[in-house]
Structure formats: structure tokens, C-alpha cells
Scaffold this active site. Structure first.
Site, mmCIF file in Angstrom:
data_model
loop_
_atom_site.group_PDB
_atom_site.id
_atom_site.type_symbol
_atom_site.label_atom_id
_atom_site.label_comp_id
_atom_site.label_asym_id
_atom_site.label_seq_id
_atom_site.Cartn_x
_atom_site.Cartn_y
_atom_site.Cartn_z
ATOM 1 N N GLY A 110 0.786 -1.110 -0.036
ATOM 2 C CA GLY A 110 -0.039 -0.181 -0.096
ATOM 3 C C GLY A 110 0.819 1.500 0.009
ATOM 4 O O GLY A 110 0.311 2.645 0.245
ATOM 5 N N LEU A 113 4.606 0.959 -4.117
ATOM 6 C CA LEU A 113 5.776 0.584 -4.643
ATOM 7 C C LEU A 113 5.304 -0.637 -5.608
ATOM 8 O O LEU A 113 6.399 -1.769 -5.724
ATOM 9 C CB LEU A 113 6.706 0.045 -3.732
ATOM 10 C CG LEU A 113 7.298 1.310 -2.805
ATOM 11 C CD1 LEU A 113 8.370 0.905 -1.829
ATOM 12 C CD2 LEU A 113 8.095 2.446 -3.712
ATOM 13 N N ALA A 117 2.123 -6.066 -8.504
ATOM 14 C CA ALA A 117 2.842 -6.412 -9.901
ATOM 15 C C ALA A 117 4.275 -7.254 -9.472
ATOM 16 O O ALA A 117 4.598 -8.168 -10.323
ATOM 17 C CB ALA A 117 3.532 -5.140 -10.630
ATOM 18 N N ASP A 159 4.253 -0.704 -13.843
ATOM 19 C CA ASP A 159 4.703 -1.793 -12.778
ATOM 20 C C ASP A 159 4.992 -2.996 -13.202
ATOM 21 O O ASP A 159 6.301 -3.415 -12.725
ATOM 22 C CB ASP A 159 3.314 -2.171 -11.791
ATOM 23 C CG ASP A 159 2.918 -0.573 -11.032
ATOM 24 O OD1 ASP A 159 3.339 0.351 -11.404
ATOM 25 O OD2 ASP A 159 2.221 -0.991 -10.132
HETATM 26 C C1 MEV Z 1 -0.399 4.106 -10.230
HETATM 27 O O1 MEV Z 1 0.972 3.636 -9.465
HETATM 28 C C2 MEV Z 1 0.012 5.232 -11.404
HETATM 29 C C3 MEV Z 1 -1.120 5.647 -12.071
HETATM 30 O O2 MEV Z 1 -0.623 6.377 -13.227
HETATM 31 C C4 MEV Z 1 -2.106 4.544 -12.705
HETATM 32 C C5 MEV Z 1 -1.422 3.736 -13.713
HETATM 33 O O3 MEV Z 1 -0.301 4.012 -14.302
HETATM 34 O O4 MEV Z 1 -1.877 2.306 -13.818
HETATM 35 C C6 MEV Z 1 -1.962 6.734 -11.302
#
Ligand code: MEV
Length: 325
Positions: A110, A113, A117, A159
């Protein structure tokens, strides 16, 4: 004996340096894999049940690989998510035999980070190896992205790309290509995270509604975010510290403008700057979660100051992505 074979894979988490939210609308972004990893061990089971344990969360449950369901009434809604990622990853890696999966997380949950993924990517690699399937890094990243889409409904490729390939990556417009940025100096970065976690899906939706309501105002903000990413790409490669700090601070102003800042995040941003960071901004979706601070020569001061109210730690780039242990 199947039970005696076991495989462990690990994958790093990530932090977005520039371009969060804008990336959802096809803009480029820059992110770094960090030296906090998810470890996934898979071994055979003698019975025909597949079971997962996530030690740090105190979560465990049985999975039905055939029907794609989680068979555990002990799992609360909040923790169900992680089991969904593991389940879908095992299926994508063509797992048909029953297995015991153990997930160990070095990545705070949360904190933005990318722990889910990292778990997804590591599970796909461990399960593919266990199932004796040859899989390329590119294929792992693709399958992991599909798992994220399945579980979350929407996700950019940031991610899963970072957890698979490691390093610092420039993701081009519409994620058409990713370029590994050669950075030959240690990036002096600190993450600060609040107890409050932001809900990425809800924040993306909130931003979408604002764009619909005020496109003439919002679109230029996203164009500026794109310009920031392109300036950052050169500044990071050339080690132009002052420029990196300056554009981080501008990016923070824009993230505030699109409505994803919170009082806690803002306090950390200013605490970091007061302690000597030359740049600090939200990293990830916002609404809670984390900030990142760029602090050449002042890492310890920044960590100490943020730790007085929230949690902070230094991060280093993980040059290696997913790997078998
Ligand atoms: C979330 O870590 C990042 C956002 O740009 C959403 C995404 O890229 O999927 C807000």
C-alpha cells in the site's frame, strides 16, 4: 517426488519518478525498480489442493486452478486481492498440478511501490520454471500485464515492466516502447509513506471525471507533465541534480492541481524539502501512499525528519528485474 522440487523467483517493486496519471492518457513516464523485492516459492503438494501463504500479511487460502476461484472464507476482502494475483498468475503460467505457494514481501504494502505487480511477475516466473516452460522476459511482462488488467480492470504497463526488467525505464507515449536509461551514479532517493493508502482505481476515476468536466483546463496540465518527463529523461542520464529537483517540484504542483494530493502527502513533501531535499513529489496514484524525495547529500536528514511523523526509508535502484533465486 514432486513435493521435493521447489523453485523461488523474485521481482523488484518500483517507484514512479515522473508521469503518474498522465501515463493513463498515453503520455510517457519514467520509473525505477527499487531494491525491495517480492519472493515467491512454489513446490509440489501430495494432495490435489493448491494453497498460498503470504507471510507478511498473515493471509492464506486454497485456490481452485480449474475454476479460477479462491476457496477460503478466512480471507477478508482487503487481502483477497493478493490471492487473486497469485491465482491468475498460476493459471497464466499453465499450472495444472497442485502446488504450495509461499510469498514473502520485502516491499511495504500500500505504499505505491507496486507490490502486486512484483508478486505477479515473480509468480509467473516461478510457476513457469516449475512447469518447465521456457518463457522470455517480454512474455512474463505481457502475461503479468494481462493479470493486472484481469484483477484491477485498468492498469498501465509501468509496474509490470519495471518488476520484469529492473533498472530505470522511460516508457514512451502509449507504452509503445521502453528505453532503459543508463544512470551511472547512485540516485539519492527517499520514500516517505503514510498509513493512509490511496485507492488507485478511484483516483484514476476522479481524475478522469475532472478531465471530462474541464478538458480545456486539464489537458494542458497533462501536456506539461509530458514535457517534464522529457526534460527528466535527459537530466537523469546527465546527473543534472538541480534540474531533477526543480521539475519534481513542478510535477508535484501539477499532481496537486489534478486533485490527488492530501494533507499528509503535502506535509511530507514540505518536510523533505525543509530537511534538504532538492525535489519532492507524490509517487504513484496519490490520495495517500507515498512521496519520493531527491536528496543529494541529505538522505539521512530527510529520512530522520519524515520518520518523526510518518515512515521513510532510502531506496536504491534494482538493476536486476525478475530472477530465479
Ligand atoms: C499508479 O501507481 C500510477 C497511475 O498512473 C495509474 C497507472 O499507471 O496505472 C496513477
Amino acid at each position: 517426488m514432486l513435493e521435493s522440487i521447489h523453485v523461488t523467483a523474485s521481482a523488484p517493486g518500483k517507484t514512479i519518478l515522473f508521469g503518474e496519471h498522465a501515463v493513463v492518457y498515453g503520455k510517457p513516464a519514467i520509473a525505477a525498480a527499487v531494491d525491495k523485492r517480492a519472493y515467491v516459492t512454489i513446490k509440489g503438494r501430495a494432495d490435489n489442493r493448491t494453497h498460498v501463504t503470504v507471510e507478511e500479511l498473515g493471509v492464506s487460502g486454497f485456490l481452485d486452478l480449474e475454476n479460477g476461484t479462491i476457496n477460503s472464507d478466512k480471507v477478508g476482502e482487503q487481502n483477497r486481492g493478493i490471492l487473486e494475483y497469485v491465482l491468475k498468475s498460476l493459471i497464466k503460467a499453465q499450472t495444472t498440478r497442485s502446488v504450495e505457494v509461499t510469498v514473502k514481501l520485502d516491499i511495504p504494502i500500500g505504499a505505491g511501490l507496486g507490490s502486486s505487480a512484483a508478486v505477479t511477475v515473480a509468480t509467473i516466473m516461478a510457476a513457469s520454471s516449475y512447469n518447465q516452460i521456457n518463457i522470455t522476459a517480454h512474455e512474463i511482462a505481457e502475461l503479468a500485464h494481462q493479470v493486472e488488467l484481469d484483477v484491477q480492470g485498468a492498469a498501465s504497463k509501468i509496474d509490470t515492466t519495471l518488476s520484469t526488467h529492473g533498472g530505470v525505464i522511460y516508457l514512451s507515449k502509449n507504452a509503445r516502447e521502453f528505453v532503459n536509461l543508463e544512470i551511472d551514479y547512485p540516485l539519492p532517493m527517499v520514500i516517505g509513506h503514510t498509513k493512509k493508502t490511496g485507492n488507485t482505481g478511484k483516483l484514476v476515476e476522479l481524475v478522469r471525471k475532472k478531465i471530462e468536466a474541464q478538458p480545456a483546463v486539464m489537458n494542458p496540465i497533462f501536456d506539461s507533465m509530458e514535457a517534464i518527463v522529457n526534460v527528466a529523461r535527459k537530466a537523469l542520464v546527465n546527473g543534472e541534480h538541480e534540474t531533477i529537483g526543480l521539475i519534481m517540484n513542478i510535477n508535484q504542483g501539477l499532481l496537486d492541481a489534478i486533485g490527488v494530493n492530501t494533507e499528509e502527502l503535502s506535509n511530507m513533501v514540505f518536510t523533505a524539502r525543509k530537511a534538504g531535499a532538492i525535489g519532492s513529489k507524490i509517487t504513484g496514484a496519490g490520495g495517500g501512499g507515498s512521496i519520493i524525495a531527491y536528496c543529494p547529500g541529505r538522505v539521512e536528514e530527510v529520512v530522520t525528519k519524515i520518520n518523526q511523523h510518518e515512515k521513510a526509508f532510502q531506496i536504491n535502484i534494482a538493476t536486476e528485474g525478475v530472477r530465479l533465486e
